[in-house]
Design a protein around this motif. Structure first.
Motif, PDB file in Angstrom:
ATOM      1  N   VAL A  78       0.820  -1.212   0.000  1.00 51.44           N
ATOM      2  CA  VAL A  78       0.000   0.000   0.000  1.00 51.44           C
ATOM      3  C   VAL A  78       0.855   1.263   0.000  1.00 51.44           C
ATOM      4  N   HIS A  79       1.906   1.279   0.815  1.00 53.72           N
ATOM      5  CA  HIS A  79       2.744   2.468   0.966  1.00 53.72           C
ATOM      6  C   HIS A  79       4.107   2.226   0.342  1.00 53.72           C
ATOM      7  N   PRO A  80       4.455   2.982  -0.688  1.00 52.77           N
ATOM      8  CA  PRO A  80       5.768   2.777  -1.311  1.00 52.77           C
ATOM      9  C   PRO A  80       6.892   3.254  -0.402  1.00 52.77           C
ATOM     10  N   ARG A  81       8.036   2.630  -0.538  1.00 57.40           N
ATOM     11  CA  ARG A  81       9.208   3.074   0.215  1.00 57.40           C
ATOM     12  C   ARG A  81       9.706   4.379  -0.362  1.00 57.40           C
ATOM     13  N   VAL A  82      10.136   5.273   0.506  1.00 50.97           N
ATOM     14  CA  VAL A  82      10.674   6.548   0.059  1.00 50.97           C
ATOM     15  C   VAL A  82      12.151   6.348  -0.228  1.00 50.97           C
ATOM     16  N   VAL A  83      12.540   6.643  -1.452  1.00 51.77           N
ATOM     17  CA  VAL A  83      13.927   6.483  -1.860  1.00 51.77           C
ATOM     18  C   VAL A  83      14.558   7.865  -1.942  1.00 51.77           C
ATOM     19  N   PRO A  84      15.671   8.088  -1.233  1.00 55.18           N
ATOM     20  CA  PRO A  84      16.305   9.399  -1.299  1.00 55.18           C
ATOM     21  C   PRO A  84      16.841   9.672  -2.703  1.00 55.18           C
ATOM     22  N   THR A  85      16.680  10.894  -3.123  1.00 53.58           N
ATOM     23  CA  THR A  85      17.175  11.285  -4.441  1.00 53.58           C
ATOM     24  C   THR A  85      18.470  12.049  -4.282  1.00 53.58           C
ATOM     25  N   GLY A  86      19.179  12.232  -5.343  1.00 58.11           N
ATOM     26  CA  GLY A  86      20.443  12.961  -5.299  1.00 58.11           C
ATOM     27  C   GLY A  86      20.251  14.450  -5.538  1.00 58.11           C
ATOM     28  N   GLY A  87      19.075  14.988  -5.245  1.00 55.92           N
ATOM     29  CA  GLY A  87      18.756  16.390  -5.517  1.00 55.92           C
ATOM     30  C   GLY A  87      19.288  17.342  -4.465  1.00 55.92           C
ATOM     31  N   ALA A  88      18.481  18.352  -4.152  1.00 54.51           N
ATOM     32  CA  ALA A  88      18.884  19.430  -3.248  1.00 54.51           C
ATOM     33  C   ALA A  88      19.175  18.932  -1.835  1.00 54.51           C
ATOM     34  N   ASP A  89      18.472  17.897  -1.414  1.00 53.36           N
ATOM     35  CA  ASP A  89      18.669  17.401  -0.051  1.00 53.36           C
ATOM     36  C   ASP A  89      19.647  16.226   0.000  1.00 53.36           C
ATOM     37  N   ALA A  90      20.564  16.154  -0.945  1.00 54.55           N
ATOM     38  CA  ALA A  90      21.525  15.044  -0.990  1.00 54.55           C
ATOM     39  C   ALA A  90      22.470  15.075   0.202  1.00 54.55           C
ATOM     40  N   GLY A  91      22.762  16.280   0.748  1.00 54.57           N
ATOM     41  CA  GLY A  91      23.666  16.382   1.887  1.00 54.57           C
ATOM     42  C   GLY A  91      22.982  16.182   3.228  1.00 54.57           C
ATOM     43  N   VAL A  92      21.650  16.060   3.233  1.00 55.10           N
ATOM     44  CA  VAL A  92      20.891  15.907   4.473  1.00 55.10           C
ATOM     45  C   VAL A  92      20.970  14.456   4.923  1.00 55.10           C
ATOM     46  N   THR A  93      21.231  14.258   6.206  1.00 54.92           N
ATOM     47  CA  THR A  93      21.273  12.917   6.767  1.00 54.92           C
ATOM     48  C   THR A  93      19.856  12.381   6.886  1.00 54.92           C
ATOM     49  N   GLU A  94      19.651  11.174   6.430  1.00 55.91           N
ATOM     50  CA  GLU A  94      18.330  10.558   6.472  1.00 55.91           C
ATOM     51  C   GLU A  94      18.007  10.119   7.894  1.00 55.91           C
ATOM     52  N   VAL A  95      16.798  10.439   8.345  1.00 52.71           N
ATOM     53  CA  VAL A  95      16.335  10.041   9.665  1.00 52.71           C
ATOM     54  C   VAL A  95      15.445   8.821   9.487  1.00 52.71           C
TER      55      VAL A  95
END
Length: 128
Positions: A78-95
Motif C-alpha cells: 500500500v505504501h511505497p518506500r521513500v527512496v532518497p534522491t540525489g537532488g537538493a537534499d543530498a547532503g541531508v542525513t536521512e532520519v
C-alpha cells in the motif's frame, strides 16, 4: 551480422510484467478478492474487535497485536518506500523512524484465552 552486447532501449521496460505474470494478475483480479483485499479486511476486523473490548486489556492487546501484524504485511503493498534522491537534499542525513512491536502474541493464545500459556514479554500493567 549484428554486434552482440547490451543495446540501449532493448528489452522489456522496467515495471512491465512478463506474459505469465500479467495473466496471473488478471486472473486474480477477475476472481474477486485479492490477497491484499483479504489482508486489509482482516486488519480492520481485528481492529474492530480490539475496539469492542477496550475494557479487557489482555483481549484488547491480543486483537491489536494481530491487527498490527497483518498491517505490517500489507503495508509494503500500500505504501511505497521513500527512496532518497540525489537532488537538493543530498547532503541531508536521512532520519529513520523505526516502530518495534515487542512481544507479539502470547504462546497458546486465542480469542477466548488471550493470556495464553506464556505472557512474560508484555510489560506489567500500570497502577491506576
Amino acid at each position: 551480422m549484428a554486434n552482440g552486447g547490451k543495446r540501449p532501449g532493448a528489452g522489456r521496460k522496467k515495471g512491465v510484467p512478463n506474459k505469465a505474470t500479467a495473466a496471473r494478475e488478471r486472473a486474480v483480479a477477475a476472481s474477486g478478492s485479492t490477497p491484499l483485499d483479504v489482508m486489509i479486511k482482516a486488519m480492520r476486523n481485528f481492529e474492530a474487535l480490539a475496539n469492542e473490548c477496550v475494557s479487557n486489556k489482555k483481549r484488547f492487546e491480543y486483537y491489536l497485536r494481530a491487527a498490527v501484524a497483518v498491517a505490517k504485511d500489507a503495508a509494503v503493498y500500500v505504501h511505497p518506500r521513500v527512496v532518497p534522491t540525489g537532488g537538493a537534499d543530498a547532503g541531508v542525513t536521512e532520519v529513520v523512524h523505526r516502530v518495534e512491536v515487542t512481544g507479539g502474541l502470547p504462546i497458546g493464545s486465542n480469542p477466548e484465552r488471550p493470556e495464553g500459556s506464556e505472557y512474560s514479554d508484555v510489560p506489567p500493567e500500570e497502577a491506576r
